[in-house]
Design a protein around this motif. Structure first.
Motif, short mmCIF file in Angstrom:
data_model
loop_
_atom_site.label_atom_id
_atom_site.label_comp_id
_atom_site.label_asym_id
_atom_site.label_seq_id
_atom_site.Cartn_x
_atom_site.Cartn_y
_atom_site.Cartn_z
N LEU B 145 0.97 -1.56 -0.34
CA LEU B 145 0.38 0.31 -0.43
C LEU B 145 0.79 1.39 0.15
O LEU B 145 0.79 2.46 -0.28
N PHE B 146 2.03 1.48 0.93
CA PHE B 146 2.58 2.44 1.36
C PHE B 146 3.92 2.52 -0.18
O PHE B 146 4.14 3.58 -0.87
N GLU B 147 3.64 1.32 -0.93
CA GLU B 147 4.71 1.59 -2.11
C GLU B 147 3.70 2.08 -3.11
O GLU B 147 4.16 2.94 -3.87
N ARG B 148 3.05 1.71 -3.41
CA ARG B 148 1.86 2.06 -3.77
C ARG B 148 1.82 4.41 -3.92
O ARG B 148 1.55 5.01 -4.66
N LEU B 149 1.68 4.22 -3.02
CA LEU B 149 1.22 5.40 -2.32
C LEU B 149 2.91 6.51 -2.40
O LEU B 149 2.41 8.05 -2.66
N CYS B 150 4.06 5.84 -1.93
CA CYS B 150 5.08 6.66 -1.59
C CYS B 150 6.15 6.50 -2.14
O CYS B 150 7.33 6.91 -2.54
N GLY B 151 5.99 5.17 -3.18
CA GLY B 151 7.01 4.64 -3.88
C GLY B 151 8.41 3.90 -2.74
O GLY B 151 9.07 3.81 -3.61
N GLN B 152 7.53 3.87 -1.39
CA GLN B 152 8.93 3.09 -0.86
C GLN B 152 8.40 2.06 0.18
O GLN B 152 6.98 2.18 0.28
N ARG B 153 8.97 0.86 0.97
CA ARG B 153 8.11 0.23 1.41
C ARG B 153 8.87 0.53 2.82
O ARG B 153 7.84 -0.41 3.46
N LEU B 154 9.92 1.40 3.14
CA LEU B 154 10.31 1.38 5.22
C LEU B 154 9.86 2.72 4.87
O LEU B 154 9.57 3.00 6.50
N THR B 155 10.97 3.44 4.90
CA THR B 155 11.28 4.41 4.40
C THR B 155 10.88 6.16 3.97
O THR B 155 10.80 6.34 2.52
N TYR B 156 9.48 6.19 4.85
CA TYR B 156 8.42 6.55 3.87
C TYR B 156 9.21 7.76 2.49
O TYR B 156 8.49 8.50 1.38
N ASN B 157 9.50 8.95 4.25
CA ASN B 157 9.46 10.34 3.29
C ASN B 157 8.28 11.28 2.63
O ASN B 157 8.29 11.44 2.06
N TYR B 158 7.12 10.78 3.18
CA TYR B 158 5.73 11.08 2.87
C TYR B 158 4.95 12.01 3.04
O TYR B 158 5.22 12.98 2.63
N MET B 159 5.87 12.60 4.62
CA MET B 159 5.10 13.81 4.92
C MET B 159 5.45 14.88 5.17
O MET B 159 6.45 14.55 4.78
N THR B 160 4.96 15.86 4.88
CA THR B 160 5.89 16.79 4.79
C THR B 160 5.48 18.60 5.28
O THR B 160 4.27 18.29 5.96
N VAL B 161 6.09 19.07 5.55
CA VAL B 161 5.62 20.59 6.76
C VAL B 161 4.32 21.45 5.18
O VAL B 161 4.62 21.44 4.18
N GLY B 162 3.06 21.08 5.93
CA GLY B 162 2.22 21.25 4.82
C GLY B 162 0.80 20.26 3.90
O GLY B 162 -0.18 20.76 4.42
N GLY B 163 1.31 18.97 4.99
CA GLY B 163 0.03 17.78 4.04
C GLY B 163 0.92 17.26 3.79
O GLY B 163 1.88 16.97 5.03
N VAL B 164 0.85 16.20 2.71
CA VAL B 164 1.83 15.16 2.79
C VAL B 164 1.68 15.33 1.25
O VAL B 164 1.49 16.26 0.26
N ALA B 165 3.33 14.50 0.59
CA ALA B 165 3.81 14.11 -0.46
C ALA B 165 3.02 14.09 -2.21
O ALA B 165 3.49 15.17 -2.57
N PHE B 166 1.92 13.33 -1.73
CA PHE B 166 1.20 12.86 -2.62
C PHE B 166 -0.09 12.71 -2.22
O PHE B 166 -0.02 12.24 -1.41
N ASP B 167 -1.25 12.74 -3.44
CA ASP B 167 -2.26 12.40 -2.57
C ASP B 167 -2.67 10.69 -2.78
O ASP B 167 -1.73 10.21 -3.30
N LEU B 168 -3.39 10.66 -2.13
CA LEU B 168 -3.72 8.55 -2.01
C LEU B 168 -3.69 8.66 -3.89
O LEU B 168 -4.57 9.51 -4.76
#
Lengths: 182, 388
Positions: B145-168
């Motif tokens: 699921l997370f890999e589809r979401l942000c391209g990583q399986r373990l260390t996601y770096n998904y949330m950013t200051v202001g929101g999240v890096a990508f939409d669902l």
């Protein structure tokens, strides 16, 4: 392994002893369960049901004395470095080392920024295969192991009995060298 | 009976210390007489690095503060930076509601995968390898699921200051719903296999009992504290994000092991984690219900996924913030000090594993040597959180 002579009776193979040993080693690379950081979780997933490295004859061992292969899965700090060396020295020869992930390769995200991280595990032990990634996917780890298996296949047990296998194995190909490292 | 004492070094390379913890165990026969935990084998100076990188550049390092629940670590840090920016109306960010909901969604998913590792590894430490494989198999679904979401399986770096890096991604909600159904069925199987297992229960019942007052005094948090019967959960008691709108139930230890069990033993801590997995399933379903539909603009206040923080992060207000969140291993707090520059002046991380690790020296004397690994497993210590 060597070929089969059609003149020989069934079940009889002619091969070099070295080839037989190498064949056995290649298909039973027991690895040391040694996980220091993030890559350790991917190493566990690789041992899990989906990637299932058991099918390659790879079984985790808790003690270095039973292991052929050391997968450095994670960051090595200065405090840890001497322990890694000790563990490697406790492994029986022939022994191989796979450096998994950016931290073990070069210090990764901590190489310049951190005061406490060793910039690459090859500063303390010789490395056979480097796998890039932070962390590498399980597929990448398995690919690295397949590269290592080619090297294991070429290992001459009898021919190299008196010499350090790591040094000599590194001389005939480029797996053991790392760009930017002297 | 007291004989000659023996010093036993456990770790830093020991499969059951969950990383690189070293315990200097003094044994009196089969009984542990004293324990001195030796930490620092994974000290990567992450807090110091925080002073050398820009505010947004620190997010990938928070992944590595706790890689087992990287989303929760991301969440704590971005909330702290946003709290700092809110000191000044000029830099205050309007976080889109959809982004807040997605954050809680992924944080709860990561809580599930983190607890799966915890209970699986605890069973493995006690001597059963198969439960671990069951847990890992379920974890793969979260990783997918997370890999589809942000391209990583373990260390996601998904949330950013202001929101999240990508939409669902397209179909994410169906994928999550399907996973939750499968997880619930798997948890029934897991309970039959492990939780109800008489040997497992006997190994954990009444071992390393931490009373409620003791747990508070030692600063335990998260499932370890709740296992001792203290109903404290920051998601309910000091809600952040959209947790305030959710009805968070807090399971606590109730001597689940039966006759030999006591509140706050290893079994209670284990069961609390299982109950929290089911609670997370419930929360994720609730979040999916109130997730606003996506908007055309990324910084739309309702349906967007990211407010632009570039300008605000160039000149954040000076000051100090403390933000506490509930991570799978207890309270994860960030204390940030800003002097108004592009980089933090100080980043301090407070984690639940550290306090749990501090308690080992108090908890282990008097137990059998074989119980040491069960106790470490039940406290769910992850070493990067301790050493940082």
């Amino acid at each position: 392994m060597g070929g089969t002579d059609p003149d020989l009776p069934d079940g009889v193979h002619l091969t070099a002893v070295d080839d037989l040993f190498a064949w056995g080693k290649e298909h039973s690379l027991f690895y040391l369960l040694f996980a220091t950081a993030c890559c350790g979780i991917e190493l566990m997933q690789t041992g899990g049901p989906r990637y299932d490295v058991d099918r390659l004859g790879m079984i985790p061992r808790a003690t270095p004395r039973q292991a052929d292969l050391m997968i450095i899965a994670g960051t090595i700090t200065h405090k840890m470095a001497s322990r890694v060396r000790t563990l490697w020295e406790q492994m029986t020869e022939p022994r191989w080392v796979v450096s998994m992930g950016a931290c073990a390769n070069s210090g990764g995200p901590f190489s310049k920024a951190s005061y406490s991280v060793l910039n690459g595990v090859d500063k303390v032990i010789p490395v056979d295969v480097y796998i890039p990634g932070c962390p590498p996917r399980p597929e990448a780890l398995i690919d690295g192991v397949m590269v290592l298996r080619e090297r294991v296949r070429r290992y001459r047990t009898l021919g190299l009995r008196d010499r350090d296998p790591q040094v000599i194995a590194g001389a005939d190909d480029d797996f053991g060298t790392h760009p930017g490292k002297a | 009976m007291s004989g000659e004492r023996m010093i036993l070094n456990m770790g830093p390379h020991h499969p059951a210390t969950h990383g690189v913890l070293r315990l200097e165990v003094e044994t009196d026969g089969e009984v542990v007489a004293a324990v001195r935990p030796d930490i620092g084998y994974l000290h990567r100076s992450i807090e110091k690095i925080g002073e050398r990188v820009e505010w947004a550049q620190f997010v990938p390092y928070t992944d590595r503060v706790d890689y087992v629940c990287a989303m929760n670590a991301n969440h704590a840090y971005v909330l702290a930076v946003e709290a700092l920016l809110a000191h000044d109306p000029a830099t205050r960010l309007a976080i889109p509601r959809r982004a807040e909901a997605i954050r809680v969604l992924v944080a709860e998913l990561n809580r599930i995968s983190s607890h799966l590792i915890a209970v699986g590894a605890m069973a493995m430490d006690i001597g059963a390898y198969t439960p671990f494989l069951h847990a890992i198999a379920q974890r793969e679904a979260v990783n997918d699921l997370f890999e589809r979401l942000c391209g990583q399986r373990l260390t996601y770096n998904y949330m950013t200051v202001g929101g999240v890096a990508f939409d669902l991604h397209a179909g994410a909600e169906e994928q999550i719903a399907a996973f939750l159904g499968e997880l619930e069925r798997e948890m029934v199987r897991f309970n039959r296999l492990v939780t109800a297992n008489a040997i497992f229960r006997e190994r954990c019942a009444g071992v390393a009992v931490v009373g409620a007052a003791e747990a508070v005094a030692w600063g335990l948090s998260g499932p370890n504290l709740r296992g001792s019967g203290v109903a404290m959960d920051l998601r309910r008691d000091a809600p952040y994000g959209i947790y305030g709108e959710l009805d968070v139930q807090v399971p606590v230890g109730e001597a689940y092991a039966g006759a030999r069990g006591r509140v706050g033993d290893c079994y209670d801590r284990y069961v609390v984690r299982l109950l929290e997995i089911l609670e997370s399933v419930r929360l994720i379903r609730a979040v999916l219900g109130l997730l606003p539909p996506p908007a055309a603009k990324a910084d739309d206040p309702v349906g967007g996924f990211q407010a632009d923080a570039t300008k605000a992060l160039r000149a954040p207000p000076a000051g100090e913030v403390r933000v506490r969140t509930e991570a799978p291993r207890g309270e994860m707090a960030y204390i940030l000090v800003s002097t108004g520059g592009r980089q933090p002046w100080r980043v301090r991380v407070r984690t639940g594993s550290f306090t749990a690790c501090a308690m080992l020296g108090h908890l282990l004397p008097g137990v059998f040597l074989a119980d040491v690994v069960a106790i470490i497993g039940s406290l769910d210590i992850v070493l990067p959180e301790v050493d940082r």
